[in-house]
Design an enzyme around this catalytic site. Structure first.
Site, PDB file in Angstrom:
ATOM      1  N   GLU A 209       0.832  -1.206   0.000  1.00  0.00           N
ATOM      2  CA  GLU A 209       0.000   0.000   0.000  1.00  0.00           C
ATOM      3  C   GLU A 209       0.865   1.254   0.000  1.00  0.00           C
ATOM      4  O   GLU A 209       1.989   1.254   0.502  1.00  0.00           O
ATOM      5  CB  GLU A 209      -0.888   0.009   1.249  1.00  0.00           C
ATOM      6  N   LYS A 211       2.492   4.500   1.198  1.00  0.00           N
ATOM      7  CA  LYS A 211       2.827   5.071   2.507  1.00  0.00           C
ATOM      8  C   LYS A 211       2.679   6.576   2.380  1.00  0.00           C
ATOM      9  O   LYS A 211       3.465   7.249   1.719  1.00  0.00           O
ATOM     10  CB  LYS A 211       4.255   4.713   2.901  1.00  0.00           C
ATOM     11  N   ARG A 216      -1.782  10.089  11.211  1.00  0.00           N
ATOM     12  CA  ARG A 216      -2.513   8.857  11.518  1.00  0.00           C
ATOM     13  C   ARG A 216      -3.834   9.216  12.203  1.00  0.00           C
ATOM     14  O   ARG A 216      -3.889  10.031  13.125  1.00  0.00           O
ATOM     15  CB  ARG A 216      -1.660   7.983  12.449  1.00  0.00           C
ATOM     16  N   ARG A 231      -2.775   9.294  16.620  1.00  0.00           N
ATOM     17  CA  ARG A 231      -1.886   8.172  16.926  1.00  0.00           C
ATOM     18  C   ARG A 231      -1.700   8.006  18.434  1.00  0.00           C
ATOM     19  O   ARG A 231      -1.542   6.903  18.940  1.00  0.00           O
ATOM     20  CB  ARG A 231      -0.538   8.435  16.247  1.00  0.00           C
ATOM     21  N   GLU A 260      -5.063   7.387   7.544  1.00  0.00           N
ATOM     22  CA  GLU A 260      -4.312   8.636   7.612  1.00  0.00           C
ATOM     23  C   GLU A 260      -5.119   9.729   6.932  1.00  0.00           C
ATOM     24  O   GLU A 260      -6.020   9.453   6.136  1.00  0.00           O
ATOM     25  CB  GLU A 260      -2.946   8.512   6.925  1.00  0.00           C
ATOM     26  N   PHE A 295      -6.837   2.272   5.633  1.00  0.00           N
ATOM     27  CA  PHE A 295      -6.121   1.058   5.249  1.00  0.00           C
ATOM     28  C   PHE A 295      -6.489  -0.152   6.102  1.00  0.00           C
ATOM     29  O   PHE A 295      -5.993  -1.246   5.869  1.00  0.00           O
ATOM     30  CB  PHE A 295      -4.607   1.271   5.278  1.00  0.00           C
ATOM     31  N   ARG A 366       4.885  -5.749  16.181  1.00  0.00           N
ATOM     32  CA  ARG A 366       4.849  -7.171  16.494  1.00  0.00           C
ATOM     33  C   ARG A 366       5.482  -7.954  15.343  1.00  0.00           C
ATOM     34  O   ARG A 366       4.807  -8.280  14.357  1.00  0.00           O
ATOM     35  CB  ARG A 366       3.400  -7.628  16.732  1.00  0.00           C
ATOM     36  N   LYS A 372       7.458  -0.874   6.644  1.00  0.00           N
ATOM     37  CA  LYS A 372       7.452   0.295   5.765  1.00  0.00           C
ATOM     38  C   LYS A 372       8.773   0.393   5.024  1.00  0.00           C
ATOM     39  O   LYS A 372       9.839   0.066   5.555  1.00  0.00           O
ATOM     40  CB  LYS A 372       7.192   1.577   6.554  1.00  0.00           C
TER      41      LYS A 372
END
Length: 507
Positions: A209, A211, A216, A231, A260, A295, A366, A372
């Site tokens: 996707e 960036k 955010r 965020r 975003e 997203f 995680r 990214k």
């Protein structure tokens, strides 16, 4: 509990690089805390007090600092109460009231406590007590399963409240914490990779996707009620009426969306990050319109999707988000992924995100489920000064003041250097010791906490770009600057120019 005990723990955490040592120190503190102090203590350790921002800046904090107390006497409760007073102040006379409260607070604090309080109020407490370490410490102190504590913290969006629940409640209480529309969820974050190929190797088949260089947002809709969180889980609904309108147009009743928002030009290209953040932070409506891009979807019309694989969540998102779906493509082919990356860059975006299609939604970073990839820009800049470090870096020069060459004197003296930012990121122990010796030899004048040096040392700095800033004479500031290494092969006259860096604004 005395605030001094909390400060000693914060110092111990800051003085070690060992995650295990940090966790042990925090767990010992948590076990000793009175339940009434738990929520406040967690907020202080993460420099995010429960009162949020209380209207105190560097100038107000510096003006309030007087002679420190000789002995510790403040309690955690005292600091929490003082922040409550600061939060309540508004209107006529609030500045004087805020100054009086700060003076009373800091005069009762020792020197070490004053430094800690300043870090809490300004959001610049460098202890290394990040949410992940502190969450692990909560699980250890409470003797609760780590995954249960992590999930409760994610779904409640409240690490302090989760810590209190873990320490005073039962496992069943933790397990009962669920997803609630209208209550923000801690966001999932991404790791980084040097190339699209490296990222795809780690994720396997992935959603590749765009960036975006935006802000955010997490959007909750319950019927006609829409709430938007940042965020950091701050509620900014009143600032984003255009996003509220967009979400109300979607064919759902209840939904939680992750995405975003950013400003677009008339040609549909993204506007500079600074314009988005200026509009995003405005209390009153402005002419700049922010466009939302989503997203992920975590809940829709009574159905929780957190534990569903990303492939399922994408399918749901595509059925409801329409034109607000972020561009991308699901693939396991490196060539296809590389093309998406080229398209994203050509459209003016930062790069791409690769997300494993089988991954569930989990707060924080995680593993390699989200990665990214964006180009790294490097520039050769000159060190103008260096600040003495704290915690583990005590006794070492750490935070670099960086300057770009100004050959024609557009912003000062011809052939001089224009400050464009600071960084302490990327410095290894070896570099810290080397630069301390180097810059003490080059010192031209010391000020409180800072050594100003001859501008002769060139350092290679990686950045994500620049943004407009009135803080520095050149009108720009570096974004996410970090040290790549010193360039002893280059002289200061070979440094990159302020005009080159300002050119990034136009591009």
């Amino acid at each position: 509990m005395l605030l001094d005990e909390l400060v000693k723990t914060a110092d111990a955490v800051a003085s070690t690089r060992s995650r295990l040592a940090k966790m042990d120190a925090l767990a010992r503190l948590l076990k000793r805390l009175d339940p009434a102090d738990v929520v406040a203590a967690v907020g202080f350790l993460t420099a995010r007090p429960r009162q949020g921002r209380v209207g105190v800046g560097w100038r107000g904090m510096s003006a309030a600092m007087g002679e420190p107390a000789a002995e510790p006497g403040l309690t955690i409760e005292d600091l929490d109460a003082a922040l409550g007073e600061l939060q309540a102040l508004s209107g006529a006379g609030s500045a004087a009231g805020r100054a009086a409260t700060l003076r009373r607070l800091t005069s009762a604090a020792t020197g070490r406590e004053q430094t800690f309080i300043g870090g809490v109020l300004l959001g610049e407490l460098r202890t290394g007590a990040l949410d992940g370490v502190l969450t692990d410490a909560v699980a250890r102190a409470a003797d609760r399963p780590l995954e249960l504590v992590r999930r409760a913290a994610m779904l409640s969006g409240d690490l302090g409240g989760t810590a209190l629940l873990a320490l005073t409640g039962t496992e069943a209480d933790l397990a009962a914490v669920g997803l609630v529309v209208g209550r923000p969820v801690q966001p999932m974050l991404a790791a980084t990779a040097a190339s699209v190929a490296d990222a795809l190797e780690a994720t396997g088949e992935a959603s590749v996707e765009y960036k975006l260089d935006g802000a955010r947002i997490q959007v909750h809709r319950a019927g006609d009620d829409v709430r938007i969180f940042t965020r950091t889980l701050a509620d900014v609904t009143h600032r984003l009426p255009e996003v509220v309108e967009a979400v109300l147009s979607l064919p759902v009743r209840d939904v939680i969306l992750d995405g975003e928002t950013l400003a677009l030009g008339e040609d549909g290209a993204p506007r500079p990050f600074q314009e988005t953040m200026s509009r995003f932070g405005a209390e009153a409506a402005r002419s700049t319109v922010l466009h939302p891009w989503f997203f992920d979807v975590l809940h829709v019309d009574g159905r929780d999707l957190l534990d569903e694989p990303l492939s399922t969540r994408i399918g749901v998102l595509e059925s409801i988000a329409g034109d607000y779906r972020i561009p991308g493509e699901t693939t396991a082919d490196p060539e296809v992924a590389a093309k998406v990356s080229r398209d994203a860059l050509a459209a003016g975006h930062e790069g791409v995100m690769l997300k494993a299609v089988g991954s569930t939604y989990a707060a924080g970073r995680r593993g390699s489920n989200w990665i990214k990839v964006k180009p790294v820009l490097t520039y050769d800049l000159v060190v103008l000064a260096c600040e003495w470090g704290s915690g583990r870096r005590s006794g070492l020069l750490s935070n670099l003041h960086l300057g770009a060459l100004d050959p024609d004197g557009e912003f000062g003296k011809p052939g001089g250097y224009v400050m464009v930012g600071k960084t302490f990121k990327g410095l290894t122990d070896a570099l810290l010791h080397w630069q301390t010796g180097r810059f003490l030899e080059l010192e031209v004048r010391p000020t409180a906490g800072t050594v100003w040096v001859e501008p002769v040392t060139v350092v290679e700095i990686a950045i994500d770009g620049v943004q407009q800033s009135p803080r520095y004479p050149g009108g720009i500031a570096l974004r996410f600057a970090r040290v790549k290494g010193y360039r002893e092969d280059k002289g200061p006259a070979e440094a990159d120019t302020i005009q080159t860096l300002r050119g990034l604004l136009r591009s």
